[in-house]
Design a protein around this motif. Structure first.
Motif, short mmCIF file in Angstrom:
data_model
loop_
_atom_site.label_atom_id
_atom_site.label_comp_id
_atom_site.label_asym_id
_atom_site.label_seq_id
_atom_site.Cartn_x
_atom_site.Cartn_y
_atom_site.Cartn_z
N UNK A 1 -11.23 54.70 -69.06
CA UNK A 1 -12.27 54.32 -68.11
C UNK A 1 -11.66 53.83 -66.80
N UNK A 2 -12.41 54.05 -65.73
CA UNK A 2 -12.14 53.47 -64.41
C UNK A 2 -13.41 52.75 -64.00
N UNK A 3 -13.36 51.44 -63.91
CA UNK A 3 -14.56 50.67 -63.56
C UNK A 3 -14.33 49.93 -62.25
N UNK A 4 -15.15 50.27 -61.25
CA UNK A 4 -15.02 49.66 -59.94
C UNK A 4 -16.11 48.60 -59.75
N UNK B 1 -10.74 48.17 -62.58
CA UNK B 1 -10.17 47.91 -63.90
C UNK B 1 -9.96 49.25 -64.60
N UNK B 2 -8.71 49.51 -64.96
CA UNK B 2 -8.32 50.81 -65.52
C UNK B 2 -7.95 50.62 -66.99
N UNK B 3 -8.65 51.34 -67.85
CA UNK B 3 -8.32 51.38 -69.27
C UNK B 3 -7.58 52.69 -69.50
N UNK C 1 -20.12 49.08 -59.81
CA UNK C 1 -20.61 50.19 -59.00
C UNK C 1 -20.44 51.48 -59.82
N UNK C 2 -21.50 51.91 -60.44
CA UNK C 2 -21.43 53.04 -61.37
C UNK C 2 -21.09 54.35 -60.67
N UNK C 3 -21.46 54.48 -59.41
CA UNK C 3 -21.18 55.74 -58.71
C UNK C 3 -19.69 55.94 -58.47
N UNK C 4 -18.92 54.84 -58.51
CA UNK C 4 -17.47 54.94 -58.34
C UNK C 4 -16.72 54.71 -59.65
N UNK C 5 -17.44 54.65 -60.77
CA UNK C 5 -16.83 54.36 -62.06
C UNK C 5 -16.86 55.57 -62.97
#
Length: 341
Positions: free
Chosen positions: A259-262, A92-94, A32-36
């Motif tokens: 990065x924060x990837x939801x 997923x948090x980098x 979900x790019x809008x939350x990433x």
């Protein structure tokens, strides 16, 4: 076996059964790019052109969003402007934590949030206390240990903890985070994570699916997730905000989010499960069987000697009861036999 041990055993059985139940459900994931949040961080922090807002000392570079520099008394944050209405999700948090300070001379850590409130400065890793929702903390400074040392006391094996430490907490708006005790009274669980000044990438994994919270870490450079905590019965409302915060005090570190990837998780549910979830709308964050969970955490730190004596005296108690039973039975049999003569 002590009374508390029975409760601990019951909680472990409950957790295991829930885990087996969850394994029967297949999942698909969609980014979900809008939350990433990821490179090149285009427009991050600017009004109207990004889904993410910067706060405090946070700044964007070409390589990361730096929440705090390696300087004293700084705090920074990045918050999503969009509330998340997903039922099941995975973050997923980098991240990277590094600085000039030596071991235990650095601080204070960073946090990943899913909360009702957003963009509120405060003492909990740069966010407000008495928050409503979920906080996952990467705590790099042992406040309680230093407090005990100042009193010329020492940790017992039961309370020993290695820092940095990853832990999770669910708040309902009235629960305070105990900074002096590193959040122990309210934590759901956690694990040690040696994440400072590493040359390879470090990752944090947070999954919320079917009211189950799972946290894992990848910090060894092997591209393998390691279990940190897994708690069933976690109830989080929809419509909360994701964010990341960090804070420094007298000691400091660079706290970076790369990065924060939801991901939205699509989970197959039975009709009964769907009806139950529709009928029971979650409005206040909570955790089922929280008292049982606290009991389990109290006992899991028992030293080897304490476990030995617990088992030893439990066995003695059982043997004593068996002997008493045999004596009573022998007397009863003898008296019964005499009645026939």
């Amino acid at each position: 076996m002590p009374f508390k041990s029975y409760w601990t055993f019951a909680f472990l059985i409950f957790t295991a059964s829930k885990c087996l139940a969850d394994d029967d459900h297949e999942m698909e994931e969609f980014l979900k790019r809008e939350y990433s949040l990821s490179k090149p961080y285009q427009g991050v922090g600017s009004l109207g052109s990004s889904h993410w807002e910067l706060m405090g000392d946070a700044m964007v570079t070409t390589e990361q969003v730096r929440l705090t520099p390696d300087m004293q008394s700084r705090q920074g944050a990045v918050w999503s402007r969009l509330p998340c209405h997903l039922t099941d999700w995975e973050m997923q948090v980098h991240f990277k934590i590094h600085g000039q300070g030596k071991k235990n001379l650095n601080g204070d850590g960073l946090a990943i949030w899913y909360t009702k409130e957003r963009a509120q400065k405060g003492p909990v890793f740069g966010n407000m206390d008495n928050f409503t929702g979920l906080g996952v903390f990467v705590d790099t400074y042992p406040n309680e240990e230093k407090h005990l040392e100042a009193q010329k006391k020492r940790y017992t094996p039961r309370t020993q903890r290695i820092f940095p430490f990853v832990l999770a907490m669910v708040g309902n708006g009235s629960i305070s985070y105990d900074h002096e005790r590193d959040g122990r009274p309210t934590e759901l669980g956690g694990c040690n994570a040696m994440v400072r000044n590493l040359k390879h990438d470090t990752f944090l994994f947070i999954r919320y699916v079917r009211r189950r919270l799972t946290v894992m870490i990848d910090i060894d450079g092997q591209h393998e997730w390691r279990d940190c905590l897994d708690i069933p019965g976690v109830r989080l409302p929809k419509g909360y905000y994701f964010g990341a915060t960090a804070i420094t005090g007298d000691l400091s570190d660079n706290h970076d989010i790369i990065s924060l990837k939801l991901y939205q998780l699509t989970v197959l549910r039975s009709r009964k499960e769907e009806e139950e979830e529709e009928e029971e709308e979650i409005t206040i964050p909570s955790v089922d069987n929280i008292e049982l969970l606290r009991l389990g955490q109290t006992e899991e730190g028992m030293s080897g000697l304490a476990i030995f004596f617990t088992v030893f005296f439990s066995m003695l108690g059982c043997i004593f009861l068996i002997v008493i039973g045999l004596v009573v039975y022998s007397h009863w049999s003898e008296s019964r036999r005499k009645r026939f003569y």
